[in-house]
Design a protein around this motif. Structure first.
Motif, PDB file in Angstrom:
ATOM      1  N   ASN A  85      11.444 -21.917  41.156  1.00 36.93           N
ATOM      2  CA  ASN A  85      10.297 -22.428  40.389  1.00 36.93           C
ATOM      3  C   ASN A  85      10.282 -21.853  38.981  1.00 36.93           C
ATOM      4  OD1 ASN A  85       9.509 -23.826  42.633  1.00 36.93           O
ATOM      5  ND2 ASN A  85       7.602 -22.730  42.953  1.00 36.93           N
ATOM      6  N   LEU A  86      10.548 -20.542  38.867  1.00 36.56           N
ATOM      7  CA  LEU A  86      10.530 -19.903  37.540  1.00 36.56           C
ATOM      8  C   LEU A  86      11.645 -20.441  36.658  1.00 36.56           C
ATOM      9  CD1 LEU A  86       9.777 -16.155  38.424  1.00 36.56           C
ATOM     10  CD2 LEU A  86       8.187 -17.941  37.704  1.00 36.56           C
ATOM     11  N   MET A  87      12.830 -20.628  37.225  1.00 34.03           N
ATOM     12  CA  MET A  87      13.956 -21.119  36.429  1.00 34.03           C
ATOM     13  C   MET A  87      13.746 -22.580  36.048  1.00 34.03           C
ATOM     14  SD  MET A  87      17.080 -19.153  38.365  1.00 34.03           S
ATOM     15  CE  MET A  87      18.310 -19.729  37.224  1.00 34.03           C
ATOM     16  N   ASP A  88      13.174 -23.345  36.950  1.00 33.40           N
ATOM     17  CA  ASP A  88      12.867 -24.747  36.646  1.00 33.40           C
ATOM     18  C   ASP A  88      11.867 -24.830  35.490  1.00 33.40           C
ATOM     19  OD1 ASP A  88      13.088 -27.621  37.451  1.00 33.40           O
ATOM     20  OD2 ASP A  88      10.953 -27.370  37.786  1.00 33.40           O
ATOM     21  N   ASN A  89      10.829 -23.975  35.516  1.00 36.54           N
ATOM     22  CA  ASN A  89       9.851 -23.938  34.431  1.00 36.54           C
ATOM     23  C   ASN A  89      10.510 -23.538  33.111  1.00 36.54           C
ATOM     24  OD1 ASN A  89       7.650 -24.745  35.891  1.00 36.54           O
ATOM     25  ND2 ASN A  89       6.783 -22.709  36.145  1.00 36.54           N
ATOM     26  N   ALA A  90      11.368 -22.505  33.174  1.00 36.82           N
ATOM     27  CA  ALA A  90      12.016 -22.018  31.955  1.00 36.82           C
ATOM     28  C   ALA A  90      12.861 -23.122  31.316  1.00 36.82           C
ATOM     29  CB  ALA A  90      12.882 -20.797  32.273  1.00 36.82           C
ATOM     30  N   ILE A  91      13.617 -23.850  32.135  1.00 37.75           N
ATOM     31  CA  ILE A  91      14.460 -24.933  31.619  1.00 37.75           C
ATOM     32  C   ILE A  91      13.596 -26.063  31.061  1.00 37.75           C
ATOM     33  CG2 ILE A  91      16.082 -26.743  32.315  1.00 37.75           C
ATOM     34  CD1 ILE A  91      17.247 -24.686  34.326  1.00 37.75           C
ATOM     35  N   LYS A  92      12.511 -26.373  31.751  1.00 36.91           N
ATOM     36  CA  LYS A  92      11.637 -27.469  31.349  1.00 36.91           C
ATOM     37  C   LYS A  92      10.991 -27.203  29.987  1.00 36.91           C
ATOM     38  CE  LYS A  92       8.854 -28.785  34.556  1.00 36.91           C
ATOM     39  NZ  LYS A  92       7.675 -28.761  35.475  1.00 36.91           N
ATOM     40  N   TYR A  93      10.498 -25.966  29.795  1.00 33.87           N
ATOM     41  CA  TYR A  93       9.713 -25.686  28.586  1.00 33.87           C
ATOM     42  C   TYR A  93      10.543 -25.114  27.438  1.00 33.87           C
ATOM     43  CZ  TYR A  93       5.730 -26.670  31.529  1.00 33.87           C
ATOM     44  OH  TYR A  93       4.846 -27.300  32.363  1.00 33.87           O
ATOM     45  N   ALA A  94      11.764 -24.652  27.729  1.00 29.87           N
ATOM     46  CA  ALA A  94      12.601 -24.120  26.657  1.00 29.87           C
ATOM     47  C   ALA A  94      13.447 -25.204  25.994  1.00 29.87           C
ATOM     48  CB  ALA A  94      13.514 -23.014  27.199  1.00 29.87           C
ATOM     49  N   GLU A  95      13.417 -26.402  26.548  1.00 29.57           N
ATOM     50  CA  GLU A  95      14.198 -27.494  25.953  1.00 29.57           C
ATOM     51  C   GLU A  95      13.760 -27.734  24.509  1.00 29.57           C
ATOM     52  OE1 GLU A  95      15.331 -32.196  26.783  1.00 29.57           O
ATOM     53  OE2 GLU A  95      13.774 -31.198  27.969  1.00 29.57           O
ATOM     54  N   GLY A  96      14.730 -27.718  23.604  1.00 33.51           N
ATOM     55  CA  GLY A  96      14.435 -27.935  22.194  1.00 33.51           C
ATOM     56  C   GLY A  96      14.024 -26.690  21.439  1.00 33.51           C
ATOM     57  N   ALA A  97      13.974 -25.523  22.096  1.00 34.17           N
ATOM     58  CA  ALA A  97      13.592 -24.283  21.416  1.00 34.17           C
ATOM     59  C   ALA A  97      14.690 -23.857  20.437  1.00 34.17           C
ATOM     60  CB  ALA A  97      13.345 -23.170  22.435  1.00 34.17           C
ATOM     61  N   SER A  98      14.289 -23.160  19.379  1.00 34.67           N
ATOM     62  CA  SER A  98      15.280 -22.715  18.388  1.00 34.67           C
ATOM     63  C   SER A  98      16.263 -21.726  18.997  1.00 34.67           C
ATOM     64  CB  SER A  98      14.565 -22.092  17.193  1.00 34.67           C
ATOM     65  OG  SER A  98      13.730 -21.018  17.612  1.00 34.67           O
ATOM     66  N   ASN A  99      15.794 -20.933  19.952  1.00 38.22           N
ATOM     67  CA  ASN A  99      16.685 -20.027  20.687  1.00 38.22           C
ATOM     68  C   ASN A  99      16.884 -20.607  22.081  1.00 38.22           C
ATOM     69  OD1 ASN A  99      17.963 -17.975  22.088  1.00 38.22           O
ATOM     70  ND2 ASN A  99      16.762 -16.336  21.144  1.00 38.22           N
ATOM     71  N   PRO A 100      18.097 -21.098  22.391  1.00 40.65           N
ATOM     72  CA  PRO A 100      18.310 -21.812  23.659  1.00 40.65           C
ATOM     73  C   PRO A 100      18.569 -20.893  24.856  1.00 40.65           C
ATOM     74  CG  PRO A 100      20.327 -21.813  22.383  1.00 40.65           C
ATOM     75  CD  PRO A 100      19.306 -21.103  21.547  1.00 40.65           C
ATOM     76  N   LEU A 101      18.453 -19.577  24.682  1.00 39.25           N
ATOM     77  CA  LEU A 101      18.837 -18.636  25.735  1.00 39.25           C
ATOM     78  C   LEU A 101      17.734 -18.488  26.785  1.00 39.25           C
ATOM     79  CD1 LEU A 101      20.844 -16.508  26.819  1.00 39.25           C
ATOM     80  CD2 LEU A 101      19.627 -14.805  25.427  1.00 39.25           C
ATOM     81  N   ILE A 102      18.115 -18.594  28.049  1.00 40.34           N
ATOM     82  CA  ILE A 102      17.263 -18.229  29.186  1.00 40.34           C
ATOM     83  C   ILE A 102      17.973 -17.075  29.892  1.00 40.34           C
ATOM     84  CG2 ILE A 102      16.305 -18.950  31.400  1.00 40.34           C
ATOM     85  CD1 ILE A 102      16.239 -21.802  30.311  1.00 40.34           C
ATOM     86  N   ARG A 103      17.277 -15.956  30.020  1.00 35.22           N
ATOM     87  CA  ARG A 103      17.924 -14.759  30.570  1.00 35.22           C
ATOM     88  C   ARG A 103      17.279 -14.359  31.891  1.00 35.22           C
ATOM     89  NH1 ARG A 103      18.213  -8.986  30.022  1.00 35.22           N
ATOM     90  NH2 ARG A 103      20.403  -8.331  29.894  1.00 35.22           N
TER      91      ARG A 103
END
Length: 255
Positions: free
Chosen positions: A148-166
């Motif tokens: 759930n957390l990773m799905d949220n991170a991918i969903k809301y980080a799309e288009g962010a200036s920093n594309p990194l999810i750690r």
């Protein structure tokens, strides 16, 4: 009195019980209101699309309307499945399935599963997870919460200036700390407790698919594991794109 005698211990147990009852009652009131609000809209859409499918037999668009009805139905099923999962966890029915599990392996499997989804959104998924961290828990529920957390991170980080999810994990004493951090828009600090409630979605999230139950499930899973869940900004000094860091703290076992 603070003396630690039998009456003190009894009063502590009663206070804990009353606090739990109060929380459950509040949750019941909130869920009843939110179900009426959040499920009315998709059910109305479902009915309208069924009506459209019925009237479109002559122009050949019935197939597309039926596909939309199936998609709406699937979303409703996911909503009810999430509600049932939260209820199951909060009722303690999954406690009997607790055992020593390799948290490191669960995280590694989850990262591998979500890497293609991150790549599709032009995001980079990075993992820093030491091997052999063992906790007492339920493998299925921990995997569901992390997913759930990773799905949220991918969903809301799309288009962010920093594309990194750690995704990172550290072991300190008898605690294992698992973090998922993104650089998306983030959540206002005064809404941290609010977004953990069922069906709560910020206005900015209404345009994205979801049920508003993901973080509620994560919190319920952490309570069942006698752990904790905290939210914070990944980049607190940024004006836009503060990001969100979610920390899951588990009581750890010896490797």
């Amino acid at each position: 009195s603070g003396s630690g005698d039998e009456f003190d211990r009894l009063s502590e147990s009663l206070n804990a019980m009353l606090g739990r009852i109060e929380k459950l009652n509040e949750g019941l009131r909130q869920v009843s209101d939110n179900i009426a609000h959040d499920l009315k809209t998709p059910l109305t859409r479902l009915r309208n699309k069924a009506e459209a499918a019925l009237s479109s037999r002559e122009d050949g668009s019935q197939s597309g309307a039926l596909e939309e009805i199936i998609a709406e139905s699937d979303q409703l099923i996911r909503t009810f499945n999430a509600l049932l999962m939260i209820s199951r966890v909060e009722a303690g029915s999954a406690v009997a399935e607790m055992s020593d599990v390799d948290l490191s392996q669960i995280v590694a499997d989850c990262v591998e599963l979500y890497e293609p989804a991150a790549e599709d959104k032009a995001l980079k998924l990075e993992a820093d997870v030491p091997p052999g961290v063992v906790v007492s828990g339920n493998r299925e529920l921990i995997g569901q919460a992390l997913g759930n957390l990773m799905d949220n991170a991918i969903k809301y980080a799309e288009g962010a200036s920093n594309p990194l999810i750690r995704v990172a994990m550290t072991k300190s004493g008898n605690e294992a700390v698992l973090t998922v951090a993104d650089h998306g828009p983030g959540i206002p600090e005064d809404m941290y407790r609010e977004v953990l409630k069922r069906f709560v979605r910020l206005d900015e999230s209404r345009s994205k698919p979801g049920t508003g139950l993901g973080l509620s499930l994560v919190e319920a899973v952490m309570e069942m594991h006698r752990g904790s869940l905290t939210l914070s900004a990944t980049d607190p000094d940024e004006k836009d794109g503060k990001g969100l860091t979610v920390r899951m703290v588990f009581p750890a076992r010896a490797t």
